[in-house]
Enzyme design. Structure first.
Site, PDB file in Angstrom:
ATOM      1  N   SER A 125      38.567  51.930  57.490  1.00 53.67           N
ATOM      2  CA  SER A 125      38.774  51.817  56.042  1.00 53.67           C
ATOM      3  C   SER A 125      38.880  53.176  55.360  1.00 53.67           C
ATOM      4  O   SER A 125      38.226  54.141  55.757  1.00 53.67           O
ATOM      5  CB  SER A 125      37.618  51.042  55.408  1.00 53.67           C
ATOM      6  OG  SER A 125      37.457  49.805  56.042  1.00 53.67           O
ATOM      7  N   GLU A 239      34.992  40.994  66.371  1.00 51.81           N
ATOM      8  CA  GLU A 239      34.084  41.346  65.272  1.00 51.81           C
ATOM      9  C   GLU A 239      33.742  40.112  64.434  1.00 51.81           C
ATOM     10  O   GLU A 239      32.619  39.955  63.970  1.00 51.81           O
ATOM     11  CB  GLU A 239      34.719  42.415  64.385  1.00 51.81           C
ATOM     12  CG  GLU A 239      33.773  42.890  63.283  1.00 51.81           C
ATOM     13  CD  GLU A 239      34.431  43.857  62.313  1.00 51.81           C
ATOM     14  OE1 GLU A 239      35.655  43.736  62.098  1.00 51.81           O
ATOM     15  OE2 GLU A 239      33.727  44.715  61.769  1.00 51.81           O
TER      16      GLU A 239
HETATM   17  C1  LIG Z   1      28.525  46.786  54.354  1.00 49.13           C
HETATM   18  C2  LIG Z   1      29.897  47.220  54.755  1.00 49.13           C
HETATM   19  C3  LIG Z   1      30.096  47.830  55.993  1.00 49.13           C
HETATM   20  C4  LIG Z   1      31.369  48.260  56.361  1.00 49.13           C
HETATM   21  N1  LIG Z   1      31.537  48.896  57.562  1.00 49.13           N
HETATM   22  C5  LIG Z   1      32.755  49.370  57.893  1.00 49.13           C
HETATM   23  C6  LIG Z   1      32.933  50.103  59.111  1.00 49.13           C
HETATM   24  O1  LIG Z   1      31.998  50.313  59.893  1.00 49.13           O
HETATM   25  N2  LIG Z   1      34.167  50.591  59.388  1.00 49.13           N
HETATM   26  C7  LIG Z   1      35.237  50.391  58.556  1.00 49.13           C
HETATM   27  O2  LIG Z   1      36.318  50.849  58.882  1.00 49.13           O
HETATM   28  N3  LIG Z   1      35.099  49.697  57.394  1.00 49.13           N
HETATM   29  C8  LIG Z   1      33.890  49.184  57.042  1.00 49.13           C
HETATM   30  N4  LIG Z   1      33.730  48.490  55.868  1.00 49.13           N
HETATM   31  C9  LIG Z   1      34.874  48.312  54.988  1.00 49.13           C
HETATM   32  C10 LIG Z   1      35.434  46.896  55.033  1.00 49.13           C
HETATM   33  O3  LIG Z   1      36.119  46.704  56.236  1.00 49.13           O
HETATM   34  C11 LIG Z   1      36.324  46.749  53.799  1.00 49.13           C
HETATM   35  O4  LIG Z   1      35.460  46.692  52.686  1.00 49.13           O
HETATM   36  C12 LIG Z   1      37.177  45.523  53.877  1.00 49.13           C
HETATM   37  O5  LIG Z   1      38.200  45.706  54.819  1.00 49.13           O
HETATM   38  C13 LIG Z   1      37.809  45.209  52.511  1.00 49.13           C
HETATM   39  O6  LIG Z   1      38.473  46.313  52.013  1.00 49.13           O
HETATM   40  P1  LIG Z   1      38.223  46.828  50.518  1.00 49.13           P
HETATM   41  O7  LIG Z   1      36.754  46.996  50.301  1.00 49.13           O
HETATM   42  O8  LIG Z   1      39.103  48.006  50.290  1.00 49.13           O
HETATM   43  O9  LIG Z   1      38.665  45.629  49.598  1.00 49.13           O
HETATM   44  P2  LIG Z   1      40.146  45.217  49.193  1.00 49.13           P
HETATM   45  O10 LIG Z   1      41.039  45.239  50.385  1.00 49.13           O
HETATM   46  O11 LIG Z   1      40.553  46.037  48.012  1.00 49.13           O
HETATM   47  O12 LIG Z   1      39.914  43.724  48.753  1.00 49.13           O
HETATM   48  C14 LIG Z   1      39.226  43.397  47.531  1.00 49.13           C
HETATM   49  C15 LIG Z   1      39.353  41.911  47.305  1.00 49.13           C
HETATM   50  O13 LIG Z   1      40.742  41.545  47.186  1.00 49.13           O
HETATM   51  C16 LIG Z   1      41.065  40.537  48.133  1.00 49.13           C
HETATM   52  N5  LIG Z   1      42.428  40.768  48.633  1.00 49.13           N
HETATM   53  C17 LIG Z   1      42.875  41.878  49.254  1.00 49.13           C
HETATM   54  N6  LIG Z   1      44.174  41.745  49.563  1.00 49.13           N
HETATM   55  C18 LIG Z   1      44.555  40.517  49.140  1.00 49.13           C
HETATM   56  C19 LIG Z   1      45.783  39.787  49.171  1.00 49.13           C
HETATM   57  N7  LIG Z   1      46.895  40.297  49.714  1.00 49.13           N
HETATM   58  N8  LIG Z   1      45.801  38.545  48.646  1.00 49.13           N
HETATM   59  C20 LIG Z   1      44.680  38.008  48.076  1.00 49.13           C
HETATM   60  N9  LIG Z   1      43.492  38.655  48.013  1.00 49.13           N
HETATM   61  C21 LIG Z   1      43.428  39.891  48.535  1.00 49.13           C
HETATM   62  C22 LIG Z   1      40.025  40.651  49.247  1.00 49.13           C
HETATM   63  O14 LIG Z   1      39.819  39.411  49.923  1.00 49.13           O
HETATM   64  C23 LIG Z   1      38.786  41.063  48.462  1.00 49.13           C
HETATM   65  O15 LIG Z   1      38.132  39.941  47.926  1.00 49.13           O
HETATM   66  C24 LIG Z   1      32.470  48.049  55.483  1.00 49.13           C
HETATM   67  C25 LIG Z   1      32.262  47.420  54.243  1.00 49.13           C
HETATM   68  C26 LIG Z   1      31.002  47.022  53.884  1.00 49.13           C
HETATM   69  C27 LIG Z   1      30.823  46.370  52.530  1.00 49.13           C
END
Ligand SMILES: Cc1cc2nc3c(=O)[nH]c(=O)nc-3n(C[C@H](O)[C@H](O)[C@H](O)COP(=O)(O)OP(=O)(O)OC[C@H]3O[C@@H](n4cnc5c(N)ncnc54)[C@H](O)[C@@H]3O)c2cc1C
Length: 260
Positions: A125, A239
């Protein structure tokens, strides 16, 4: 499905271990420095000594040689027992990709570390790339015999206590967004890599990673350069199983506590 006698006995053994070691708040406070650590080296060492870590990973690389059912039993019961080992599951996800696409050296290192109670992290991410990993912008540029990495990752679990990071970086921008991505095995003490805590309500888990001219040898590539999208799909499907199993254990614990 029906569990075998050995599988049922394994579940009981993990449950009894957690009851003995982590049942009370006082015990967990001691193990986690008052709730500030998400991973207890004491518990990881004991689990390693019992041969319960990496139980599903291949024996030839130092794992337990059992299956995903045994791994899920371990994850569910240790989550139910509130064992402070949250980083273990992150390494388990990373291991799926190393095992499928990594070199023999990478497989031995990662599985050996996991079985010994050391942690491994995975960095996909970025501030602009979460659900849609095609948006990854961190750059790894090939210069002579090594890559030079620059950019940021965010939300990276356990990076501050891990041995390596399985890093997803862009190595070619000429194709579509799912092309030109490469995976690397980067040691967490690599010069130029800074790891900063993201403060949340829970014990330290997530981190921002800043890469400034981090030199990564060509031998650290995991799989085929520019083919990471395809490689990653395997690790990420496992995962989902890992997270669901731990959530089940946590839900069971909540129910146990409400009824108690
Ligand atoms: C506690 C925790 C641990 C984590 N650990 C890791 C890790 O070890 N390594 C790593 O790489 N990442 C990690 N992450 C990151 C995690 O993988 C991301 O938070 C996740 O992929 C979502 O990305 P984002 O937060 O950017 O949300 P976004 O992608 O911005 O999404 C936000 C919201 O919009 C929705 N959404 C997104 N796209 C669409 C679409 N096309 N249509 C409809 N709805 C949509 C999503 O479902 C979500 O509800 C972690 C996150 C957390 C909270």
């Amino acid at each position: 499905m029906r569990f075998t006698r050995e599988q049922r006995e394994f579940a009981v053994a993990v449950r009894e271990f957690c009851d003995a070691e982590c049942k009370t708040l006082q015990q967990r406070d001691l193990l986690t420095d008052g709730g500030t650590l998400a991973n207890s080296t004491v518990i990881l060492d004991k689990f390693a000594g019992l041969g319960w870590l990496a139980v599903s990973l291949p024996e030839e690389y130092g794992g337990g040689g059992a299956g995903m059912v045994e791994e899920c039993i371990f994850l569910e019961e240790s989550a139910r027992g509130l064992a402070p080992i949250t980083g273990y599951s992150t390494g388990l996800t990373a291991a799926q990709t190393y095992l499928r696409y990594g070199t023999e050296d990478q497989k031995h290192t990662i599985v050996g570390n996991m079985a010994a109670g050391k942690l491994e992290a995975i960095a996909l991410s970025e501030p602009g790339a979460g659900s849609d990993l095609g948006g990854v912008r961190i750059k790894a540029e090939l210069v002579d015999d090594h890559y030079v990495v620059n950019g940021q990752k965010t939300w990276i679990s356990a990076a501050h206590v891990a041995e390596h990071i399985l890093l997803l970086a862009r190595t070619d921008s000429s194709g579509n967004k799912h092309q030109g991505l490469t995976l690397f095995m980067v040691p967490t003490d690599a010069p130029g890599l800074q790891i900063h805590e993201i403060k949340t309500m829970e014990a330290r888990t997530c981190n921002d990673l800043y890469f400034t001219d981090v030199a990564v040898p060509v031998s650290a590539v995991v799989g085929t350069p520019n083919q990471a999208w395809r490689h990653l799909m395997r690790g990420l499907s496992v995962e989902r199983l890992i997270i669901a199993t731990m959530a089940l254990g946590a839900a069971q614990r909540s129910l146990d506590d409400v009824i108690a």
